[in-house]
Motif scaffolding. Structure first.
Motif, PDB file in Angstrom:
ATOM      1  N   THR A   1      44.845  31.671 -31.609  1.00 56.88           N
ATOM      2  CA  THR A   1      43.561  30.968 -31.441  1.00 56.88           C
ATOM      3  C   THR A   1      42.455  31.964 -31.083  1.00 56.88           C
ATOM      4  OG1 THR A   1      44.722  28.982 -30.747  1.00 56.88           O
ATOM      5  CG2 THR A   1      42.390  29.143 -30.116  1.00 56.88           C
TER       6      THR A   1
ATOM      7  N   HIS B   1      41.600  33.818 -34.136  1.00 57.12           N
ATOM      8  CA  HIS B   1      40.853  32.925 -35.020  1.00 57.12           C
ATOM      9  C   HIS B   1      39.378  32.890 -34.610  1.00 57.12           C
ATOM     10  CE1 HIS B   1      39.242  28.926 -36.218  1.00 57.12           C
ATOM     11  NE2 HIS B   1      39.753  29.311 -37.372  1.00 57.12           N
ATOM     12  N   ARG B   2      39.139  32.889 -33.308  1.00 59.05           N
ATOM     13  CA  ARG B   2      37.748  32.840 -32.819  1.00 59.05           C
ATOM     14  C   ARG B   2      37.020  34.165 -33.096  1.00 59.05           C
ATOM     15  NH1 ARG B   2      38.559  28.902 -27.473  1.00 59.05           N
ATOM     16  NH2 ARG B   2      39.509  27.254 -28.731  1.00 59.05           N
TER      17      ARG B   2
ATOM     18  N   SER C   1      50.170  24.583 -29.444  1.00 57.96           N
ATOM     19  CA  SER C   1      48.728  24.377 -29.529  1.00 57.96           C
ATOM     20  C   SER C   1      48.024  25.424 -28.681  1.00 57.96           C
ATOM     21  CB  SER C   1      48.404  22.954 -29.040  1.00 57.96           C
ATOM     22  OG  SER C   1      47.065  22.637 -29.282  1.00 57.96           O
ATOM     23  N   GLY C   2      47.221  26.249 -29.299  1.00 58.21           N
ATOM     24  CA  GLY C   2      46.550  27.326 -28.572  1.00 58.21           C
ATOM     25  C   GLY C   2      47.551  28.324 -27.996  1.00 58.21           C
TER      26      GLY C   2
ATOM     27  N   ASP D   1      45.874  22.623 -37.192  1.00 59.38           N
ATOM     28  CA  ASP D   1      44.515  22.750 -36.665  1.00 59.38           C
ATOM     29  C   ASP D   1      44.095  24.204 -36.862  1.00 59.38           C
ATOM     30  OD1 ASP D   1      42.585  21.243 -34.429  1.00 59.38           O
ATOM     31  OD2 ASP D   1      42.583  23.437 -34.246  1.00 59.38           O
ATOM     32  N   ASP D   2      42.944  24.412 -37.495  1.00 61.80           N
ATOM     33  CA  ASP D   2      42.510  25.777 -37.808  1.00 61.80           C
ATOM     34  C   ASP D   2      42.416  26.644 -36.560  1.00 61.80           C
ATOM     35  OD1 ASP D   2      42.337  25.302 -40.469  1.00 61.80           O
ATOM     36  OD2 ASP D   2      40.154  24.989 -40.502  1.00 61.80           O
ATOM     37  N   ASP D   3      41.904  26.072 -35.487  1.00 62.44           N
ATOM     38  CA  ASP D   3      41.656  26.851 -34.282  1.00 62.44           C
ATOM     39  C   ASP D   3      42.897  26.928 -33.392  1.00 62.44           C
ATOM     40  OD1 ASP D   3      39.943  28.240 -32.381  1.00 62.44           O
ATOM     41  OD2 ASP D   3      39.973  26.393 -31.202  1.00 62.44           O
ATOM     42  N   LEU D   4      43.538  25.804 -33.149  1.00 60.99           N
ATOM     43  CA  LEU D   4      44.649  25.743 -32.182  1.00 60.99           C
ATOM     44  C   LEU D   4      46.014  25.967 -32.826  1.00 60.99           C
ATOM     45  CD1 LEU D   4      43.399  22.647 -30.145  1.00 60.99           C
ATOM     46  CD2 LEU D   4      43.331  25.046 -29.415  1.00 60.99           C
ATOM     47  N   GLY D   5      46.063  26.077 -34.144  1.00 57.97           N
ATOM     48  CA  GLY D   5      47.357  26.164 -34.819  1.00 57.97           C
ATOM     49  C   GLY D   5      47.885  24.760 -35.080  1.00 57.97           C
TER      50      GLY D   5
ATOM     51  N   ARG E   1      47.311  20.636 -33.283  1.00 53.94           N
ATOM     52  CA  ARG E   1      46.681  19.824 -32.243  1.00 53.94           C
ATOM     53  C   ARG E   1      47.575  18.629 -31.949  1.00 53.94           C
ATOM     54  NH1 ARG E   1      42.888  19.404 -36.552  1.00 53.94           N
ATOM     55  NH2 ARG E   1      43.518  17.687 -37.912  1.00 53.94           N
TER      56      ARG E   1
END
Ligand code: MCA
Ligand code: AMP
Length: 446
Positions: free
Chosen positions: A208, A211-212, A356-357, A386-390, A392
């Protein structure tokens, strides 16, 4: 000795946090005072805020040979009650840090428990993973060889200190090398870039976080991109790093992220080596001393054996027994082995585990928490990409009476378990899909 740099401490910076820096001399002096105050305790729990005090207390407990249960500072009431009942610490250390008069502190045995880290399973409450000193010492040394990690490295990260990634690898790792931890307090891309520009040589993060970084609107060659580019190693772990993120980071910074694969029960198992081929989607080769095999038809389950393994799940001989197969630890992760031996993780045996994250979250514990809410009649929890958290957390709910606003159920889970376990999406249904036996068909919910 687990932390040799504390035996003959120098004036070099050991810990750098936004609020305070400590040299090895200061850390050794403060941690020893804590250790003197802890001698004779059987086990302690520590509120693991991302602060230098948390590190001092944990190092002190390690010097005293007292096992530490690190607590998520945002933990909810039900999860906290479970962990405290299960681990029964003599002391829960908050702001009031124990101190005592100097006594002799012999180095504890390698088999003695060092940390008890709670991790989620598919059902039921989290289990306490008992990690011996030998696992930490051997694993950190194997990582040092894989990553050419020395006392000259400054490790930058903003990971929480109540899991193996941030605490075991991210704090005890640099301290075992006699190097420096530069903790950001909490993660942000800008703070990570600044810390690397200011002399950080390695960065540890979950996907995550990468990703950011990859989502920043910078140009290749810009100041921020340059800070990441000049790091010696950018390391990702705790969940799969998407190839798209790997490629974007390379375009932006000129660096290819090194991926490693670990687990609370095993610490780190494999990694791409510093001088190895950093192929996206692969987690590299077994670390020195760690045996890894993939069992059955590929993709098969990864099993692990070696000095990196935990001792047991606290108070759970049944779960400990079930976790092993012929003396090998069953990870539940599915992988294929590439021709050059590199492991490629392709999935997980259990569908009821969500990452997640970078946090492992059991569907069952969230379902149980939601069933305690008055307006929930039935519930099933799944993980969705989830693109950000892998992934959700998604709750599929059959409401009792009028359906509450989604935040009501999210907050309920955050308050009972932990904020990172809260459902990010709540979907209401009239009924859950079930088979003839009444079992919920989660696949039909996706
Ligand atoms: C939000 N917040 C709330 C609520 N909603 N608090 C109370 N009630 C609510 N309803 C708070 C959160 O606690 C958080 O605070 C802040 O608001 C933002 O929430 P969130 O969106 O969840 O956080 P995020 O910014 O998306 O977090 C992304 C993250 C985080 C920073 C990447 O997921 C993270 O730190 N992940 C690391 C996980 C990790 O270390 N895993 C290693 C496991 P605040 O920001 O203050 O917390 S060990 C492992 O897997 C093995 C060994 C391995 O291989 O490493
Ligand atoms: P935890 O129980 O929180 O220690 O999480 C361990 C799990 O995280 C492993 O069993 C894997 O499923 C996952 N994991 C850790 N590192 C990686 C990685 N580099 N790639 C894919 N999955 C990973």
């Amino acid at each position: 000795m687990l932390l040799p740099a504390l035996a003959t401490p120098s004036s070099k910076i050991a810990l750098r946090f936004p609020e305070r820096e400590l040299t090895y001399e200061q850390l050794a002096a403060e941690a020893r005072r804590v250790a003197y105050g802890l001698v004779g305790k059987r086990r302690v729990a520590v509120w693991a805020r991302s602060t230098p005090e948390t590190c001092v207390v944990i190092v002190g407990a390690l010097l005293a040979g007292v096992p530490v249960v690190p607590l998520n500072p945002k933990i909810g009431e039900k999860e906290l009650a479970h962990i405290l009942t299960d681990s029964a610490p003599d002391l829960v250390i908050d702001d009031d840090i124990p101190q005592g008069p100097p006594v002799d502190l012999p180095e504890p045995d390698g088999e003695a428990p060092a940390l008890i880290v709670y991790t989620s399973g598919t059902t039921g409450p989290p289990k306490g993973v008992v990690l011996p000193r030998r696992a930490l010492a051997t694993n950190l040394d194997a990582l040092a060889r894989a990553w050419e990690w020395t006392e000259d490295d400054v490790v930058v990260h903003g990971l929480p200190l109540f899991h193996v990634h941030g605490l075991g690898v991210g704090v005890l790792g640099p301290l075992r090398r006699g190097g420096t931890v530069h903790h950001l307090g909490s993660f942000s891309v800008a703070k990570a870039a600044e810390a690397l520009a200011a002399g950080g040589t390695m960065m540890f993060g979950v996907p995550t976080m990468y990703h950011r970084i990859a989502a920043e609107p910078w140009q290749a060659g810009s100041q921020h991109a340059g800070a990441f580019g000049k790091a010696r190693l950018l390391v990702s772990g705790s969940a799969a790093l998407p190839a798209s993120v790997h490629e974007r980071i390379e375009q932006l910074t000129g660096q290819r992220v090194v991926e490693r694969y670990g687990m609370t029960e095993t610490l780190m198992n494999t990694s791409v080596r510093a001088d190895g081929d950093r192929r996206p989607g692969t987690v590299g080769l077994p670390l020195d001393g760690v045996e890894v095999r993939v069992v059955g038809d590929e993709p098969g389950e990864i099993e692990v054996r070696g000095p990196n393994l935990f001792l047991e799940y606290l108070n759970r001989p049944d779960a400990t027994r079930e976790a092993f197969h012929d003396g090998w630890f069953r990870t539940g992760d599915l992988a294929v082995v590439e021709p050059d031996g590199y492991l490629r993780i392709v999935g997980r045996r259990a569908t009821d585990l969500i990452k997640s994250g970078g946090y492992k979250i059991g569907a069952g514990e969230i379902e149980n928490a939601l069933l305690e809410h008055l307006s929930v009649a039935e519930v099933a929890v799944t993980g969705e990409p989830d693109d950000d958290l892998g992934e959700r957390v998604v709750a599929w709910v059959v409401a009792k009476g009028e359906a509450p606003a989604p935040e009501v159920l999210s907050d309920h889970v955050a308050r009972l378990l932990s904020p990172h376990k809260r459902p990010r999406v709540v979907r209401y249904l009239d009924a859950l899909p079930r088979n003839d036996m009444g079992k919920v068909l989660k696949r039909e919910l996706r």
